[in-house]
Design an enzyme around this catalytic site. Structure first.
Site, PDB file in Angstrom:
ATOM      1  CG  ASP A 143      35.444  34.408  42.432  1.00  0.00           C
ATOM      2  OD1 ASP A 143      34.342  33.932  42.793  1.00  0.00           O
ATOM      3  OD2 ASP A 143      36.335  33.718  41.899  1.00  0.00           O
ATOM      4  CG  HIS A 188      36.466  39.066  39.693  1.00  0.00           C
ATOM      5  ND1 HIS A 188      36.484  38.469  38.452  1.00  0.00           N
ATOM      6  CD2 HIS A 188      37.298  38.351  40.500  1.00  0.00           C
ATOM      7  CE1 HIS A 188      37.306  37.421  38.495  1.00  0.00           C
ATOM      8  NE2 HIS A 188      37.822  37.334  39.721  1.00  0.00           N
ATOM      9  CG  HIS A 229      43.165  36.459  45.189  1.00  0.00           C
ATOM     10  ND1 HIS A 229      43.857  36.427  44.006  1.00  0.00           N
ATOM     11  CD2 HIS A 229      41.890  36.096  44.878  1.00  0.00           C
ATOM     12  CE1 HIS A 229      43.044  36.071  43.020  1.00  0.00           C
ATOM     13  NE2 HIS A 229      41.845  35.866  43.520  1.00  0.00           N
ATOM     14  CG  HIS A 273      38.065  33.972  46.173  1.00  0.00           C
ATOM     15  ND1 HIS A 273      38.262  32.861  45.388  1.00  0.00           N
ATOM     16  CD2 HIS A 273      38.603  35.015  45.484  1.00  0.00           C
ATOM     17  CE1 HIS A 273      38.881  33.216  44.268  1.00  0.00           C
ATOM     18  NE2 HIS A 273      39.113  34.504  44.311  1.00  0.00           N
TER      19      HIS A 273
END
Length: 265
Positions: free
Chosen positions: A76, A221, A131, A127
């Site tokens: 991510d 991540h 964010h 994604h």
């Protein structure tokens, strides 16, 4: 009093993911259930050359996750400065992954890396743009967060993603409706190292190995310093346990991810 929007909160325990919807369970689809439903509809596995280049499967022999012990490696909030090193590892190990990319400061900043991710056969997914928690936004803002990233990725790779992952796993009815409208399925996870809280690569590896299971979806991540160095050990040890690495879409095959639907192991 105003009626609050129905909200889904995802909380991750050591080895489990729990969804709550106003105190009740929310319908989600497990990979095995998606595969079973597709097969009951008469669908069969077919090769997809785009998703298998540089991966552990070949175009003439796709992985059957009903028979193989499959697991999906996902990353991510990238790409970042260490993503090329990660891609080198994945290429060496012939492991496909799914990358849930962040738009504004990542896709736009690293277009060549995004292109490489796609060209080497990995799955490119959404994604959001900045964010932001989607469940705290109105419909127009949710659409903007997802649509800007769709367009930025398509400009580089030639196609828009079909999968998204909501920041923090936070979902509500409006997020689901907008995702469906944009052709995006919602993908959650079963294993996380919480690598945003530590740069200890050995600890990241230990946490993932403890939570790994068949049909699992691993959340990491590639923007944190301890994560990319942990990946070779994770791959090696999971291969030793008999796992076959696949993308999220390969994990669901022969099913196709339905827009708006929430998938988690």
């Amino acid at each position: 009093m105003p009626i609050s929007r129905t909200r889904v909160v995802v909380t991750t325990a050591v080895a489990a993911l729990t969804l709550t919807l106003a105190g009740c369970s929310m319908d989600t689809t497990a990979p095995a259930d998606a595969r079973a439903d597709a097969r009951s509809d008469g669908k069969s596995l077919k090769s997809d050359a785009k998703t298998v280049r540089a991966a552990t499967v070949t175009p003439d022999k796709p992985v059957d996750c009903e028979k193989a012990k499959c697991i999906a490696l996902t990353f991510d909030a990238g790409p970042g400065k260490d993503t090329p090193q990660l891609l080198d590892t994945l290429l060496k190990e012939q492991v496909p992954a799914t990358f849930f990319l962040l738009g504004k400061h990542h896709v736009v900043k690293y277009p060549k890396v995004v292109k490489r991710i796609s060209d080497e056969g990995h799955e490119v997914a959404n994604h959001t743009w900045t964010h932001r928690r989607l469940d705290e936004l109105d419909r127009k803002e949710i659409r903007e967060e997802l649509e800007l990233t769709q367009k930025a990725i398509a400009k580089i790779t030639g196609s828009e993603p079909t999968l998204m992952r909501p920041p923090q796993g936070r979902i509500d009815d409006e997020v689901t409706e907008v995702s469906k409208d944009l052709g995006l399925a919602q993908i959650l996870w079963s294993a996380t190292a919480k690598d945003y809280s530590t740069n200890d690569s050995a600890l990241i590896e230990k946490r993932i190995l403890k939570q790994a299971g068949r049909d699992g979806i691993i959340l990491l991540h590639d923007i944190y310093d301890g994560t990319v160095p942990a990946v070779p050990g994770i791959i090696s040890k999971l291969k030793d346990r008999g796992y076959t690495f696949v993308t999220v879409s390969q994990l669901l095959a022969p099913a196709k991810a339905n827009p708006g639907e929430v998938y988690r192991p």
